[in-house]
Design an enzyme around this catalytic site. Structure first.
Site, PDB file in Angstrom:
ATOM      1  N   LYS A 192       0.862  -1.178   0.000  1.00  0.00           N
ATOM      2  CA  LYS A 192       0.000   0.000   0.000  1.00  0.00           C
ATOM      3  C   LYS A 192       0.901   1.231   0.000  1.00  0.00           C
ATOM      4  CE  LYS A 192      -3.878   1.939   2.668  1.00  0.00           C
ATOM      5  NZ  LYS A 192      -4.862   1.651   3.729  1.00  0.00           N
ATOM      6  N   SER A 233      -9.637   1.620   2.778  1.00  0.00           N
ATOM      7  CA  SER A 233      -8.763   2.411   1.944  1.00  0.00           C
ATOM      8  C   SER A 233      -7.669   1.587   1.260  1.00  0.00           C
ATOM      9  CB  SER A 233      -8.089   3.501   2.792  1.00  0.00           C
ATOM     10  OG  SER A 233      -7.295   2.915   3.803  1.00  0.00           O
ATOM     11  N   SER A 238      -9.797  -0.721   7.044  1.00  0.00           N
ATOM     12  CA  SER A 238      -9.275  -0.583   5.676  1.00  0.00           C
ATOM     13  C   SER A 238      -8.542  -1.785   5.099  1.00  0.00           C
ATOM     14  CB  SER A 238      -8.352   0.625   5.597  1.00  0.00           C
ATOM     15  OG  SER A 238      -9.123   1.780   5.508  1.00  0.00           O
TER      16      SER A 238
HETATM   17  N1  GLN Z   1     -13.109   3.549   5.979  1.00  0.00           N
HETATM   18  C1  GLN Z   1     -12.623   4.091   7.197  1.00  0.00           C
HETATM   19  C2  GLN Z   1     -12.452   5.585   7.068  1.00  0.00           C
HETATM   20  O1  GLN Z   1     -12.851   6.115   6.105  1.00  0.00           O
HETATM   21  C3  GLN Z   1     -11.409   3.385   7.641  1.00  0.00           C
HETATM   22  C4  GLN Z   1     -10.141   3.903   7.094  1.00  0.00           C
HETATM   23  C5  GLN Z   1      -8.941   3.080   7.465  1.00  0.00           C
HETATM   24  O2  GLN Z   1      -9.034   2.028   8.106  1.00  0.00           O
HETATM   25  N2  GLN Z   1      -7.778   3.564   7.109  1.00  0.00           N
HETATM   26  O3  GLN Z   1     -11.941   6.225   7.922  1.00  0.00           O
END
Ligand code: GLN
Length: 484
Positions: free
Chosen positions: A79, A154, A178
């Site tokens: 990532k 994400s 994420s």
């Molecule tokens: N989808 C969640 C957010 O928008 C989690 C993001 C993450 O785990 N980095 O914050």
């Protein structure tokens, strides 16, 4: 031999016994990236030349009978918030376009030392904020099962790349879901390890008390294999766990007779998509047949997890992202006026979602707001932790959906931010607790989209979690369905 179907352990022995060369393996994946990634758009950077050179170096060493590292020649991708010296690290933001770190993240050191070959960097929601990949400055990664749907976020590129066999395994990060949510949407395995299990040194921070790096893989077995490399103690990360496990992979045991699985009463509400609900209930039946005992538990604060997460994560973001001001890292606005450098740089180079969160976080940390929002959120965080402690007195793992719906259409949820945030309902609380969890594929909708099953464990209960997920994958074949 179909290399794409090999587990990481099988790939390692094929390489060790010279049934296949590292260069053949790397070329196979690079060819697939070239062929399919123009549609999927999982990669932000492909390091084809260095990957081939590394592969060749290991092949030469093997040919000469020299010792090679244990995983020499296994491809992996990262990532794009994990810093690398010889590849850009953008966090999918204009702010860090073309940014090169002066050092490698600890896990990059660990992976290189173990012989993994890094194929490149993967797209993500900007600075890891989002649930669909749509906040990336550069491109929208597509869900390989249906290119009109989001891959989740994400860690969008990590999940999509593994699902499409562009790389056998990848690293993602999970602050509120994420790793697990995109893994669920793309039909692969996504593990959020216990906080501190994997070093975070060199992972660009979103919310430091919640962030955790972990693997996205095709199977639990592969995730356990990779975790053996990643679970090292890091003296330079003060939150790194000092206890180093023996080997998750060697200790995998699919006999789960007597395992107690907690099914929270208030989890499977009417808001959950009916197809997701029935897939999760079918998985519960599979577990019963494997000898697990299902116990009813309560998670009374599950519904406030999102509000607490938003407060804490945004407060931490406002502080963590303050360093991106045009002086030290990345983008700088075209002006010589010092005050303008700060505001213009941040105005131009940070995405809308990122700015929204920084503004909210800055607001709640103001002196007259602090008690009302931040301190209160911290108190409720303790209540959520208590819920987990109470639950783990009655059960070994908690079972439920990863997300309430399967992958949605592009543009769908981004029009209503609330709906997008609610998507994290089942994943955020685990980060507030700090313990480990995994999403594994447990079925498909009628139109062929994957459904994720979430198992949540206690602090450092990875082995129990891995065994349970592994047992399920031995008994089912959802993870074997083919896309391309
Ligand atoms: N989808 C969640 C957010 O928008 C989690 C993001 C993450 O785990 N980095 O914050």
């Amino acid at each position: 031999m179909d290399i794409l179907k090999l587990s990481l352990a099988e790939l390692k022995s094929a390489l060790d016994s010279k049934k296949v060369t590292a260069l053949e393996v790397v070329n196979l994946y690079l060819d697939r990236i070239e062929k399919h990634d123009k549609d999927i758009k999982a990669f932000l950077h492909v390091a084809a030349d260095s990957a081939r050179a590394e592969a060749k170096r290991y092949d030469d060493m093997r040919a000469k009978g020299e010792m090679v590292p244990p995983c020499a020649g296994i491809p992996i991708a990262l990532k794009d918030l994990i810093v690398t010296k010889d590849m850009p690290t953008t966090c999918a933001s204009l702010m860090l376009k073309d940014y090169y770190s002066a050092f490698d993240a600890k896990i990059v050191e660990e992976l290189k030392e173990a012989g993994y070959i890094i194929l490149g960097k993967l797209n993500m929601d900007q600075f890891a904020m989002g649930s669909s990949g749509e906040t990336s400055y550069f491109q929208k990664t597509k869900n390989p099962w249906d290119l009109t749907k989001v891959p989740g976020g994400s860690s969008s590129g990590s999940a999509a790349a593994v699902a499409a066999h562009l790389v056998p395994v990848a690293i993602g990060s999970d602050t509120g879901g994420s790793i697990r949510q995109p893994a669920g949407y793309c039909g692969v395995v996504g593990l959020k390890p216990t906080y501190g299990r994997v070093s975070r040194r060199g992972a660009v921070a979103y919310s430091s008390s919640l962030d955790q790096l972990g693997p996205i893989a095709k199977t639990m077995e592969d995730a356990a294999f990779l975790m053996d490399t990643l679970s090292q103690h890091d003296e330079l990360d003060p939150t790194s766990c000092a206890q180093v496990p023996d080997s998750f992979h060697k200790n995998l045991n699919a006999n789960i007779k007597g395992l107690r699985l907690g099914l929270p009463k208030n989890y499977l509400t009417d808001d959950v998509d009916p197809e997701v609900k029935s897939a999760v209930l079918a998985a519960v039946e599979v577990y019963k047949n494997l000898g697990a005992e299902i116990v009813e538990i309560e998670m009374p604060h599950a519904d406030v997890g999102i509000s607490v997460y938003q407060m804490i994560a945004n407060a931490e973001v406002s502080s963590n992202l303050a360093k991106f001001d045009g002086i030290e890292f990345g983008y700088r606005a075209d002006t010589n006026d010092l005050n303008k450098i700060y505001s213009q740089t941040r105005g131009e180079a940070l995405g809308v979602e990122v700015k929204k969160r920084i503004i909210l976080g800055t607001y709640i940390l103001q002196i007259d707001q602090y008690e009302e929002f931040y301190v209160r959120a911290m108190k409720i965080r303790s209540l959520i932790r208590q819920d987990y402690d109470n639950a783990f007195k009655k059960c070994d793992l908690i079972i439920g959906p990863t997300s309430s719906t399967p992958a949605f259409d592009f543009g769908g949820k981004s029009r209503t931010p609330m709906e997008m945030y609610l998507n994290d309902l089942y994943t955020v609380s685990l980060n507030l607790n700090g313990s480990c969890g995994v999403s594994i594929p447990c079925g498909f909708t009628k139109v062929g989209m994957p459904i994720g099953l979430q198992l949540q464990g206690d602090m450092y209960a990875e082995q129990t979690l891995f065994n349970a997920a592994h047992a399920y994958q031995n008994a089912t074949d959802w993870h074997k369905r083919e896309i391309l």
